[in-house]
Design a protein around this motif. Structure first.
Motif, PDB file in Angstrom:
ATOM      1  N   ASN A   4       0.828  -1.207   0.000  1.00 44.93           N
ATOM      2  CA  ASN A   4       0.000   0.000   0.000  1.00 44.93           C
ATOM      3  C   ASN A   4       0.861   1.255   0.000  1.00 44.93           C
ATOM      4  N   VAL A   5       0.186   2.389  -0.168  1.00 54.67           N
ATOM      5  CA  VAL A   5       0.833   3.688  -0.075  1.00 54.67           C
ATOM      6  C   VAL A   5      -0.108   4.604   0.704  1.00 54.67           C
ATOM      7  N   LYS A   6       0.469   5.367   1.636  1.00 50.56           N
ATOM      8  CA  LYS A   6      -0.299   6.307   2.448  1.00 50.56           C
ATOM      9  C   LYS A   6       0.394   7.655   2.385  1.00 50.56           C
ATOM     10  N   SER A   7      -0.391   8.707   2.523  1.00 51.72           N
ATOM     11  CA  SER A   7       0.135  10.064   2.504  1.00 51.72           C
ATOM     12  C   SER A   7      -0.124  10.737   3.842  1.00 51.72           C
ATOM     13  N   ASP A   8       0.854  11.506   4.312  1.00 54.22           N
ATOM     14  CA  ASP A   8       0.630  12.306   5.511  1.00 54.22           C
ATOM     15  C   ASP A   8       0.594  13.790   5.160  1.00 54.22           C
ATOM     16  N   GLY A   9       0.508  14.095   3.878  1.00 56.99           N
ATOM     17  CA  GLY A   9       0.470  15.478   3.419  1.00 56.99           C
ATOM     18  C   GLY A   9       1.809  15.991   2.907  1.00 56.99           C
ATOM     19  N   PHE A  10       2.904  15.465   3.445  1.00 60.83           N
ATOM     20  CA  PHE A  10       4.239  15.890   3.042  1.00 60.83           C
ATOM     21  C   PHE A  10       5.061  14.772   2.413  1.00 60.83           C
ATOM     22  N   LYS A  11       4.678  13.540   2.721  1.00 59.66           N
ATOM     23  CA  LYS A  11       5.426  12.403   2.191  1.00 59.66           C
ATOM     24  C   LYS A  11       4.480  11.239   1.959  1.00 59.66           C
ATOM     25  N   TYR A  12       4.921  10.338   1.093  1.00 62.84           N
ATOM     26  CA  TYR A  12       4.230   9.077   0.890  1.00 62.84           C
ATOM     27  C   TYR A  12       5.003   8.007   1.655  1.00 62.84           C
ATOM     28  N   CYS A  13       4.276   7.134   2.309  1.00 62.52           N
ATOM     29  CA  CYS A  13       4.856   5.967   2.955  1.00 62.52           C
ATOM     30  C   CYS A  13       4.413   4.756   2.141  1.00 62.52           C
ATOM     31  N   VAL A  14       5.370   4.101   1.529  1.00 65.73           N
ATOM     32  CA  VAL A  14       5.103   2.970   0.647  1.00 65.73           C
ATOM     33  C   VAL A  14       5.526   1.693   1.370  1.00 65.73           C
ATOM     34  N   THR A  15       4.607   0.750   1.464  1.00 70.09           N
ATOM     35  CA  THR A  15       4.904  -0.528   2.105  1.00 70.09           C
ATOM     36  C   THR A  15       5.028  -1.607   1.039  1.00 70.09           C
ATOM     37  N   LEU A  16       6.134  -2.343   1.109  1.00 69.24           N
ATOM     38  CA  LEU A  16       6.408  -3.461   0.210  1.00 69.24           C
ATOM     39  C   LEU A  16       6.728  -4.677   1.067  1.00 69.24           C
ATOM     40  N   THR A  17       6.365  -5.854   0.608  1.00 66.81           N
ATOM     41  CA  THR A  17       6.736  -7.068   1.327  1.00 66.81           C
ATOM     42  C   THR A  17       8.070  -7.559   0.807  1.00 66.81           C
ATOM     43  N   GLY A  18       8.750  -8.336   1.612  1.00 68.55           N
ATOM     44  CA  GLY A  18      10.010  -8.918   1.174  1.00 68.55           C
ATOM     45  C   GLY A  18      11.176  -7.963   1.325  1.00 68.55           C
ATOM     46  N   ALA A  19      12.346  -8.487   1.082  1.00 67.01           N
ATOM     47  CA  ALA A  19      13.575  -7.710   1.211  1.00 67.01           C
ATOM     48  C   ALA A  19      13.778  -6.796   0.010  1.00 67.01           C
ATOM     49  N   LYS A  20      14.548  -5.761   0.228  1.00 69.70           N
ATOM     50  CA  LYS A  20      14.855  -4.815  -0.845  1.00 69.70           C
ATOM     51  C   LYS A  20      15.686  -5.534  -1.911  1.00 69.70           C
TER      52      LYS A  20
END
Length: 71
Positions: A31-47
């Motif tokens: 998913n992706v969420k916004s706090d107004g200044f940044k997006y927080c992107v959640t990914l599963t698994g290792a980078k």
């Protein structure tokens, strides 16, 4: 994995829609969420190199950057 990205300035709503669709197309996207200044992107698994390259491409296109907050 949690990624934070500074929200870029979008030219229009369609530009923002394309940006978000590019994020959601990343491998293992949750998913992706916004706090107004940044997006927080959640990914599963290792980078992976593929994810890092995809994020960098997106950031380059919209003149922003990302940091990995947690893996």
């Amino acid at each position: 994995m949690l990624i934070e990205m500074i929200i870029p300035t979008f030219k229009c709503k369609e530009d923002q829609k394309i940006f978000l669709s590019r994020l959601s197309a990343l491998p293992n996207f949750v998913n992706v969420k916004s706090d107004g200044f940044k997006y927080c992107v959640t990914l599963t698994g290792a980078k992976t190199e593929r994810v890092a390259n995809g994020l960098q491409e997106i950031c380059n296109m919209w003149g922003t950057s990302f940091v990995t907050v947690s893996e």
